[in-house]
Scaffold this motif. Structure first.
Motif: not given
Length: 264
Positions: A183-197
């Protein structure tokens, strides 16, 4: 009469099976044609992938100068076809035969590269429960596949103490557990967990990269190892990537979306 009904029922079942098969296979075929340069014609006036690589190099040099990128990011290999029709990769003074890694032929105006030459990859990090909340405090916390719904993001956790921050416009990819949700991050700044790149590109259309990864999902799943399936950074960064000129990328994306629309 009963025999006719049974025959019609069998034919209907076969039609449903065929429809389901086509629904699964057609998108795969479209993506495969796209990344092989067969979905849209090449236009000489749009330039070459080599010219795009020069732009990528200039962009990286600018970021290094601005202190936003390590100088090591400028190191890259060159993949070329030799006079013997084999493919070679020049890495510094080394020249390796990588013919077996090249999956198909691409147009003359395209270029094979390692994906790491065209992207910046951010790996996520898990937070302790005390560092996130469900009270809308802080920035969204993307923990894994459960946040990826219908090519969009669903937010149910937030954090006041983010560490690995993906920026607006980044392509998010699940790399552990359920692999390959994007998915494209269309929100703004987000913190991602280790399950995500999080993937950011240098002068390459991220939608084209997304379609490339979708077409190679089987490869990524196969490469995932350990008890919990996972895509390593190296697996993603070392993928051989068929790079078209930028304008052609945009035409490919438009054609894919047009064809996908007709499938629904």
């Amino acid at each position: 009469m009963e025999h006719l009904k049974m025959r019609l029922s069998q034919l209907l079942e076969k039609k449903i099976e065929l429809d389901n098969y086509l629904a699964k296979q057609l998108p795969k075929s479209i993506l495969q044609e796209a990344i092989q340069g067969k979905l849209v014609p090449q236009i000489a006036e749009e330039g070459t992938a080599q010219e795009l690589l020069d732009q990528i190099k200039a962009e990286k040099q600018k970021r290094v100068k601005d202190g936003k990128l390590k100088k090591s990011a400028l190191n890259g290999s060159v993949i070329f076809r030799g006079a013997d029709n084999k493919y070679y990769e020049q890495i510094g003074k080394k020249c390796l035969d990588i013919t077996e890694e090249i999956p198909f032929e691409i147009p003359n105006s395209w270029q094979w590269i390692r994906l790491e030459q065209g992207i910046s990859l951010l790996s996520g990090r898990d937070l302790e429960p005390s560092h996130y909340n469900d009270l809308y405090h802080g920035i969204p916390y993307i923990t894994g596949a459960s946040n990826f719904v219908a090519s969009g993001l669903v937010i149910n956790r937030w954090t006041d103490t983010p560490v690995t921050i993906a920026n607006k416009g980044n392509l998010l990819l699940t790399c552990k557990g359920t692999i390959g949700s994007m998915a494209f991050n269309n929100i703004g700044q987000v913190h991602i967990a280790r399950q995500v790149m999080a993937i950011e590109s240098y002068c390459i259309n991220l939608k084209y990269i997304k379609y490339f990864l979708q077409s190679n999902l089987g490869f990524l799943v196969k490469k995932a190892n350990s008890m919990i399936p996972g895509i390593s950074r190296n697996t993603l960064l070392s993928m051989v990537f068929p790079l078209p000129p930028l304008n052609e990328q945009q035409r490919i994306i438009a054609q894919i979306e047009k064809l996908f629309e007709h499938l629904h």
